[in-house]
Each structure stands twice: as C-alpha cells, then as structure tokens.
Design a protein around this motif. Sequence first.
Motif, PDB file in Angstrom:
ATOM      1  N   VAL A 116      -0.449  22.377 -18.593  1.00 30.06           N
ATOM      2  CA  VAL A 116      -0.705  21.893 -17.232  1.00 30.06           C
ATOM      3  C   VAL A 116      -0.060  20.533 -17.015  1.00 30.06           C
ATOM      4  O   VAL A 116       0.543  20.266 -15.979  1.00 30.06           O
ATOM      5  N   LEU A 117      -0.180  19.658 -18.017  1.00 32.41           N
ATOM      6  CA  LEU A 117       0.258  18.270 -17.825  1.00 32.41           C
ATOM      7  C   LEU A 117       1.767  18.109 -17.899  1.00 32.41           C
ATOM      8  O   LEU A 117       2.320  17.255 -17.223  1.00 32.41           O
ATOM      9  N   PRO A 119       4.370  20.068 -16.779  1.00 30.78           N
ATOM     10  CA  PRO A 119       5.045  20.181 -15.475  1.00 30.78           C
ATOM     11  C   PRO A 119       4.585  19.125 -14.490  1.00 30.78           C
ATOM     12  O   PRO A 119       5.330  18.719 -13.598  1.00 30.78           O
ATOM     13  N   PHE A 120       3.354  18.623 -14.646  1.00 31.06           N
ATOM     14  CA  PHE A 120       2.810  17.575 -13.791  1.00 31.06           C
ATOM     15  C   PHE A 120       3.709  16.346 -13.848  1.00 31.06           C
ATOM     16  O   PHE A 120       3.893  15.638 -12.874  1.00 31.06           O
ATOM     17  N   GLN A 168       3.931  26.933  -7.856  1.00 35.75           N
ATOM     18  CA  GLN A 168       4.163  26.501  -9.232  1.00 35.75           C
ATOM     19  C   GLN A 168       4.091  24.977  -9.364  1.00 35.75           C
ATOM     20  O   GLN A 168       3.507  24.444 -10.307  1.00 35.75           O
ATOM     21  N   LEU A 171       0.247  23.905  -8.980  1.00 34.33           N
ATOM     22  CA  LEU A 171      -0.795  24.468  -9.859  1.00 34.33           C
ATOM     23  C   LEU A 171      -1.582  23.409 -10.644  1.00 34.33           C
ATOM     24  O   LEU A 171      -2.815  23.485 -10.700  1.00 34.33           O
ATOM     25  N   PRO A 172      -0.919  22.421 -11.262  1.00 34.53           N
ATOM     26  CA  PRO A 172      -1.687  21.437 -12.031  1.00 34.53           C
ATOM     27  C   PRO A 172      -2.755  20.732 -11.195  1.00 34.53           C
ATOM     28  O   PRO A 172      -3.840  20.441 -11.702  1.00 34.53           O
ATOM     29  N   TYR A 173      -2.461  20.475  -9.901  1.00 31.61           N
ATOM     30  CA  TYR A 173      -3.421  19.773  -9.049  1.00 31.61           C
ATOM     31  C   TYR A 173      -4.662  20.627  -8.787  1.00 31.61           C
ATOM     32  O   TYR A 173      -5.694  20.116  -8.356  1.00 31.61           O
ATOM     33  N   LEU A 222      -7.074  19.208  -2.282  1.00 29.57           N
ATOM     34  CA  LEU A 222      -5.938  18.439  -2.800  1.00 29.57           C
ATOM     35  C   LEU A 222      -4.640  19.226  -2.636  1.00 29.57           C
ATOM     36  O   LEU A 222      -3.639  18.713  -2.119  1.00 29.57           O
ATOM     37  N   VAL A 225      -3.704  19.600   1.101  1.00 24.74           N
ATOM     38  CA  VAL A 225      -3.197  18.350   1.660  1.00 24.74           C
ATOM     39  C   VAL A 225      -1.779  18.065   1.157  1.00 24.74           C
ATOM     40  O   VAL A 225      -0.895  17.687   1.929  1.00 24.74           O
ATOM     41  N   LEU A 226      -1.555  18.268  -0.152  1.00 24.01           N
ATOM     42  CA  LEU A 226      -0.224  18.021  -0.698  1.00 24.01           C
ATOM     43  C   LEU A 226       0.782  19.012  -0.128  1.00 24.01           C
ATOM     44  O   LEU A 226       1.929  18.666   0.162  1.00 24.01           O
ATOM     45  N   ALA A 287     -10.356  12.286  -5.554  1.00 28.82           N
ATOM     46  CA  ALA A 287     -10.081  11.012  -6.219  1.00 28.82           C
ATOM     47  C   ALA A 287     -10.499  11.041  -7.677  1.00 28.82           C
ATOM     48  O   ALA A 287      -9.817  10.499  -8.536  1.00 28.82           O
ATOM     49  N   MET A 289     -10.400  13.144  -9.911  1.00 24.29           N
ATOM     50  CA  MET A 289      -9.511  13.743 -10.909  1.00 24.29           C
ATOM     51  C   MET A 289      -8.478  12.740 -11.420  1.00 24.29           C
ATOM     52  O   MET A 289      -7.928  12.887 -12.488  1.00 24.29           O
ATOM     53  N   LEU A 290      -8.255  11.708 -10.635  1.00 23.96           N
ATOM     54  CA  LEU A 290      -7.300  10.689 -11.076  1.00 23.96           C
ATOM     55  C   LEU A 290      -7.908   9.782 -12.135  1.00 23.96           C
ATOM     56  O   LEU A 290      -7.211   9.029 -12.774  1.00 23.96           O
TER      57      LEU A 290
ATOM     58  N   VAL B  22       3.723  30.950 -15.919  1.00 26.63           N
ATOM     59  CA  VAL B  22       4.138  30.498 -14.583  1.00 26.63           C
ATOM     60  C   VAL B  22       4.326  28.979 -14.567  1.00 26.63           C
ATOM     61  O   VAL B  22       5.244  28.459 -13.945  1.00 26.63           O
ATOM     62  N   LEU B  23       3.434  28.273 -15.297  1.00 23.54           N
ATOM     63  CA  LEU B  23       3.520  26.811 -15.314  1.00 23.54           C
ATOM     64  C   LEU B  23       4.791  26.320 -15.981  1.00 23.54           C
ATOM     65  O   LEU B  23       5.405  25.358 -15.548  1.00 23.54           O
ATOM     66  N   ILE B  24       5.186  26.981 -17.064  1.00 22.02           N
ATOM     67  CA  ILE B  24       6.205  26.381 -17.913  1.00 22.02           C
ATOM     68  C   ILE B  24       7.557  27.116 -17.867  1.00 22.02           C
ATOM     69  O   ILE B  24       8.612  26.491 -17.903  1.00 22.02           O
ATOM     70  N   PRO B  26       9.458  28.891 -15.578  1.00 22.03           N
ATOM     71  CA  PRO B  26      10.531  28.742 -14.594  1.00 22.03           C
ATOM     72  C   PRO B  26      11.421  27.543 -14.890  1.00 22.03           C
ATOM     73  O   PRO B  26      12.640  27.614 -14.758  1.00 22.03           O
ATOM     74  N   THR B  27      10.788  26.437 -15.325  1.00 23.64           N
ATOM     75  CA  THR B  27      11.560  25.227 -15.576  1.00 23.64           C
ATOM     76  C   THR B  27      12.528  25.414 -16.741  1.00 23.64           C
ATOM     77  O   THR B  27      13.622  24.855 -16.750  1.00 23.64           O
ATOM     78  N   LEU B 107      -5.541   4.866  -4.250  1.00 26.44           N
ATOM     79  CA  LEU B 107      -5.375   6.315  -4.213  1.00 26.44           C
ATOM     80  C   LEU B 107      -4.326   6.746  -3.194  1.00 26.44           C
ATOM     81  O   LEU B 107      -3.764   7.840  -3.290  1.00 26.44           O
ATOM     82  N   MET B 110      -1.122   8.726  -3.673  1.00 25.07           N
ATOM     83  CA  MET B 110      -1.292  10.095  -4.130  1.00 25.07           C
ATOM     84  C   MET B 110      -1.469  11.068  -2.961  1.00 25.07           C
ATOM     85  O   MET B 110      -1.026  12.207  -3.042  1.00 25.07           O
ATOM     86  N   VAL B 111      -2.133  10.620  -1.884  1.00 26.17           N
ATOM     87  CA  VAL B 111      -2.443  11.565  -0.806  1.00 26.17           C
ATOM     88  C   VAL B 111      -1.598  11.372   0.460  1.00 26.17           C
ATOM     89  O   VAL B 111      -1.501  12.297   1.256  1.00 26.17           O
ATOM     90  N   VAL B 151      -5.024   3.711 -13.936  1.00 28.71           N
ATOM     91  CA  VAL B 151      -5.791   4.834 -14.483  1.00 28.71           C
ATOM     92  C   VAL B 151      -5.688   4.854 -15.999  1.00 28.71           C
ATOM     93  O   VAL B 151      -6.693   4.997 -16.712  1.00 28.71           O
ATOM     94  N   ILE B 251       6.212  11.618 -22.565  1.00 23.24           N
ATOM     95  CA  ILE B 251       4.824  11.912 -22.200  1.00 23.24           C
ATOM     96  C   ILE B 251       4.005  12.278 -23.439  1.00 23.24           C
ATOM     97  O   ILE B 251       2.842  11.899 -23.564  1.00 23.24           O
TER      98      ILE B 251
END
Lengths: 296, 266
Positions: A116-117, A119-120, A168, A171-173, A222, A225-226, A287, A289-290, B22-24, B26-27, B107, B110-111, B151, B251
């Motif tokens: 998950v992280l 691709p994030f 795709q 998804l992580p969010y 989330l 909105v994104l 928020a 989750m951050l 699906v997550l990994i 395609p990239t 925040l 982010m939004v 964070v 990372i």
Amino acid sequence: MTATTPLTPVAGTVAAAARRGRRPRGLLLLAPALVMLLVFFAYPVADIVWRAFSEPHLGLQNLRDVFADPVTLRVLTRTVVTAFGVATLTLVLAYPYAHLMTVVSPRWRAVLMALVLLPFWTSLMARNFAWIVLLQDGGPLAKLTGLLGLGEKPLLGTAVGVALGMVQVLLPYMVLPLYSAMSGIDRRLLSAAASLGAPRRTVFGRIYLPLSMPGVVAGYTLVFVLALGFYITPRLLGSPQQSLIAQVIGTKVEKLLDFGGAGALSLVLLALTGLLLLAVSRVARPASMLGLKEED
Amino acid sequence: MGENELRGGVGLRLWGALVGAVLIAPTLIVIPLSFTGKASFTFPPESWSLRWYQNFFTDPGWRDALLTSVRIALLVAVLASALGTAAALALDSGRVPGKGLINGLLLSPMVVPQIVAAIGVYAVFLKWGLAGTTLGFVLAHTALAIPFVIVAVSAVLRGYDRRLEQAAASLGAGPLTTFFQVTLPLILPGVLSGAVFAFVTSLDEVVIALYLQSPELHTLPVQMFSSVTVETDPTIAAASTLVLVVTTMLILLPQLLRRRSPEETR
C-alpha cells in the motif's frame, strides 16, 4: 526509565519551570513552519478565490457564469459522477484487503502494508505513464478484453480508462483509514457474538461492519474529495471532450489567462470539498490517518 | 477463538492477492519497457537495448531536468525537515493556542485540490517574481512537504521521554547542548524519514511545477509530462524506472531505521 525514578521530585520542579519557559519558545519554534504554509500555500489559495470576485471587475459575475453555463454544469456533474464511481470501486477493492491485513501474521501484514505504502510514495508521473502504456490501443488491457471476447476496445481517452487509473492511484487512501479503524476493533466482541450462536454473516453485519464504519466514511470521503480535484490522471488518460473540473480550471488559466473564471471554479471545488469534510467530521476524520494529533 | 469468527479464508486471500497486484503491478511494466529496442510503447517490447538510459543521461533536456529536480528536492529536504522538526517539537511540548486551526492549516495541502493550489501559487509567484526560479520551486514545495515532516517527527516524539531533556537541563546543559546532545540523536530516525518524505514530495510534485516552469528551468516530472504529451519517446520509461528504484530505496531505508529505533529509545 528506572534511572529517572530517583530524580522524580527534582524532575517535577524542573518540568514546571521548563513548561513555564516553554510557551513563548514553543510559538517561536512553530512560527517559521506556519509562516511558510500561510505565505506560500494558504495565501495563494485565498488569492485565487478572491480573484473570482475581483477579476476582471468587482462582482459576482464569475460565479454566475459557472452556474449559467451548461457546459460547465455538465463538467461538474461528470466530475461528481466520476468521483462517486471511483470511490465506490475503491471501497469494494479495499475493504476486504484492509480486513485481511488485520487477520494475517505480522510478517504478512508488513508485506501488505508495504504494497500500500510503496505506490503511495512512488512517482505519480511513472504510474500515469504506466497507465498510458496499459490503456493504449493494442496495449495489454485491450488484448485482455479481446481475449475475454469483448473485442479490443479503445480505453485511452475514455472515462473508463480515467477511472481505472484513478482507482489505482487512490487505493492507498482508502486502505489506510479502513485498516486503522479495523485494527481498533475489539476481537473479543466477535468471539462473544459467535459463542452466542451468531452465524458469520450476522457477526459481520451486526458487529464488524458497524464498528468499521468510521473507517469506511473516512476513506470514502477522502477518496471522493481527492478524486474531485484530480488533475494529472484525467489530463493524461482522458480526453478534452470528457474534461473533469480540474482540467477546465487548468485550461482557463493556461489558454485564456482567465484567473477570475478559474477562481470561481476553484471556489466551487473548494466549497464542495470543505462541506463534505465538515459533514463527516463528527463521524470520522480523514485527518487522523495522517497521524496528526487530535485535540481531545 | 471461535469457529464463526471472521478470518482470512481462501476467498479473502485471493482478493488480497488481486488487490495487491492492482496496487503494484501496473507500475512495474515501465521497467521492461525501459529496455525496449524501438521508439515505441509496444508492450511487451520486441527487441532490447539500453539506448533510452543513455539518452536519459546525455540528452540535455532530460539531464538538466534531473539535476534541477535533485537540487530543488535536496534544498526542500533540508529546509522542510528543519522547520517541520521545530514545529513538531513545539506541538508536542504541550499547549499551543489555536491547535485546531493549526492542524487545519497543516492538513490543507493534503485536501486542497492541487490544481487550485497550483494556479494560486502561479498567480502570486508571477507578481512576486518567483515563477520560473529555483527559489520559487523550493518555497512552494517546502510548504507542501512540512506537514509530512511534522507527522514523521511527531510519531517518534510519542515514544520519546521528555524527562531526558529535563535531566540534561538539571545537570547544567544549555538548551542548544540539550538539543544537539540529547534530543536530536533520539528523534533522528523521525527527522531522517521526514527529510526523505520531503525529498520525495518535491521530486514527485507535478502540478505546481507545471505552472512554475520556464523554458530554462523545469523539473523531471515536468519533462516526463511534456515528453508523454508530445511524442513517443521511451526515455520516459527509463526515467520512470530510475525514479521508482530510487524512491523505493529511499522510502524503505527509514522504515528499516525506524524498526530498530524502539529498542534504542526504550
């Protein structure tokens, strides 16, 4: 820890002194970061919104144009519909995945979390480019639909292609808030229900699902909105005829230098985002989750 | 543990594998594509070569974009981790007036939709003469990166015993000595991962960079964006592969550091 025990009475007075002295210093430490965000992020956003009312001249003309123009209204509707579709598909994919994360061994949990992280944090441009390759005419996905007997459909430049890419990327969010809510569920409640004879479906529907609801609401909001404000993915995978609102905002500035019109659309987008976050803020806070601390 | 509890059945595991793919997956297709022999995006490639990597490091357009990106991202990492660490320490040390408002501000990157921030920054930076300058990129990216540093550092501070600072102070250490001898070494894993997040945030940022670019100054994501919209040039696959490998390593590095840290700070 043990070494500090004899110090405790002294530490108490030192702590009190430190706390007294720290308040102004705390603000001093905080100020540079806040100024940076205010001047180079918040102010520019406020400035573009103000331009909705001030360019080319003072008034509500720009906002009136947004709601009077059928093309803009169609774009707005398309954006909201796309965001709904993307958020729903993302939820369907992510819910079982997040649940799986809570039941597997720590080692597997780390693997699932890494999936998950990564691709994030890895390049958005690389991922969008990958989707261009996947969706292109005669590309891997077109061959797949051909094999499934659906015929080789064009995908690049279509709403379906855009939605696939967005799912795709987003998804992580969805997974992260879901996992954070699910990992907080007391497993003994499930055991208790099961031992009282509840079948699996009831345990899930009456206990697990309601308890995981804050995560669902947070993740769905989330992602929604994104998705509303997504720019790069629809721009690269979609077509100008199927624009979403972010692309229209970009075009107004790039092609027409119409900052007032772009500001009005920005205001609509921001208002939609703000209202949604406000509406769910009592149930769930995206928020959290951050990892930002919440005021108790 | 009862029979009827919700556990991972075969179906759930298969679904997990599908979503993981699906997550990994395609990239990952950019990696074989970067070794293609032809100037096309045909997948899988029909012939192989290293020419796109050669092109990436020798073509002035790509090389300058890479150097610009790395220079900006390094400056952002330094600036954002300094400001973010200070802010995290302040937020952790207890009462700060208007904490809700401050959290909201932290925040917001982010939004708030990136396109809105981008055209706002563009309009304001045009007025201030910052558009198309390294300083402009650094300031805009630092604002975006600071929340991630806060964070990361806050997460480490949660397991950090403040009494160690008081002990140092009671033994006569000044605030600066205390910070560099006691606080910083203990929160270093958080600061480092914050710096990495800031670096990656800047390295990866496209939307604001698209508006701040000038013919003389543009970043790697902007070069990738223009390349893909203008022509079929597999150099972008080589660039994507390199960025993927570098960011993945960056990372994973602090994750490994952080895994060691609880034992050390305890």
